[in-house]
Design a protein around this motif. Structure first.
Motif, short mmCIF file in Angstrom:
data_model
loop_
_atom_site.label_atom_id
_atom_site.label_comp_id
_atom_site.label_asym_id
_atom_site.label_seq_id
_atom_site.Cartn_x
_atom_site.Cartn_y
_atom_site.Cartn_z
N PRO A 27 -13.39 0.69 -23.62
CA PRO A 27 -14.06 1.77 -24.34
C PRO A 27 -15.43 1.32 -24.85
CG PRO A 27 -11.79 1.50 -25.09
CD PRO A 27 -12.09 0.33 -24.21
N THR A 52 -16.77 7.25 -30.69
CA THR A 52 -17.89 7.75 -29.90
C THR A 52 -17.44 7.93 -28.45
OG1 THR A 52 -19.48 6.59 -31.29
CG2 THR A 52 -20.25 7.34 -29.14
N HIS A 53 -17.75 9.07 -27.85
CA HIS A 53 -17.41 9.32 -26.46
C HIS A 53 -18.67 9.19 -25.61
CE1 HIS A 53 -13.40 10.52 -27.54
NE2 HIS A 53 -13.87 11.45 -28.37
N GLU A 76 -20.14 11.13 -23.67
CA GLU A 76 -21.07 12.26 -23.71
C GLU A 76 -21.88 12.29 -25.01
OE1 GLU A 76 -16.97 14.03 -24.79
OE2 GLU A 76 -17.81 12.42 -23.55
N ASP A 77 -21.50 11.47 -25.98
CA ASP A 77 -22.23 11.43 -27.24
C ASP A 77 -23.42 10.47 -27.20
OD1 ASP A 77 -20.27 13.11 -28.37
OD2 ASP A 77 -19.01 11.39 -28.87
#
Length: 253
Positions: A157, A104-105, A107-108
């Motif tokens: 992260p 998952t980034h 922006e997600d």
């Protein structure tokens, strides 16, 4: 060494486990009256209050939910009504949010997931400080300790929004030190490294713990009692002039 907190009233948020529970025990041992707040750990908080002297009017447990501003106001009022005010605030309660799936980034992550994380960790903590400050100023003495995180320095992260909320507290505390310091109110942050709380021991993979130990000069993870000891000094009369500081409790990371 007499730290000089006997007879003071300490409001400790998130006191039903981990660092908050250890801090409550240290403060009570030093003779402070302790207001223990909880969100889901009511039974543990009430048992701790009994242990620390609820029967002698030296401790009490009250609800406190970062997601419910009315409970924030009510917790401070409970301390004021019972003991006349809050001399010491340890803002330990935290909202961490769900773990993001691998891959998952940032922006997600939808706004409805990250906005409450920022609002609760930052806005309600600042609101709690606002509520206790008038009494501290009137008494010309007070101590505020905000719990930060090593994530503000190291990053990780999936921790972007949590770390952002905690990092914002650094700017808040540093500026507030200028505003409240002349009135005898000191504001500091304590930034624990990876700490051996029950949540860490249960949720953290063994290989991650081992990696953290290799990166820690002291060769061990901090305990809640390590963090509580730092908080006790910063929040005491013995702290004669530490204000606006960030104190790492991380074994030298």
């Amino acid at each position: 060494m007499d730290l000089g907190i006997a007879g003071r009233t300490a409001l400790i948020t998130g006191a039903s486990s981990g660092i908050g529970m250890a801090t409550a025990r240290v403060f009570a041992a030093e003779g402070a009256r302790v207001v223990l707040t909880y969100r889901t750990g009511e039974r543990r908080a009430r048992e701790l209050a009994e242990e620390l002297g609820a029967g002698s009017d030296l401790a009490c447990a009250v609800p406190y939910d970062l997601g419910d501003p009315s409970s924030v106001d009510a917790a401070v009022r409970a301390a004021e009504n019972r003991w006349g005010g809050v001399d010491i605030l340890v803002a330990n309660a935290v909202r961490r949010g769900p773990r993001l799936p691998p891959g998952t980034h940032v922006e997600d992550v939808p706004a409805q997931q990250w906005q409450p994380l920022l609002r609760d960790n930052l806005e309600q903590t600042m609101r709690t400080v606002q509520l206790v400050l008038p009494g501290m100023r009137a008494r010309k003495w007070g101590r505020v300790a905000l719990l930060s995180s090593h994530r503000t320095r190291d990053g990780a992260p999936g921790q972007e929004f949590y770390a952002a909320g905690k990092a914002a507290l650094h700017g808040f505390a540093r500026s507030l030190a200028w505003d409240a310091g002349p009135d005898g109110v000191f504001v500091n942050l304590v930034s624990p490294g990876l700490t051996r709380t029950s949540g860490v021991l249960v949720d953290l993979p063994a290989e991650v713990r081992e990696r953290e130990l290799r990166r820690t000069p002291s060769g061990r993870l901090s305990t809640p009692e390590d963090v509580a000891a730092a908080l006790a000094f910063l929040c005491a009369e013995a702290n004669g002039n530490i204000n606006g500081a960030v104190v790492d409790v991380s074994g030298g990371r």
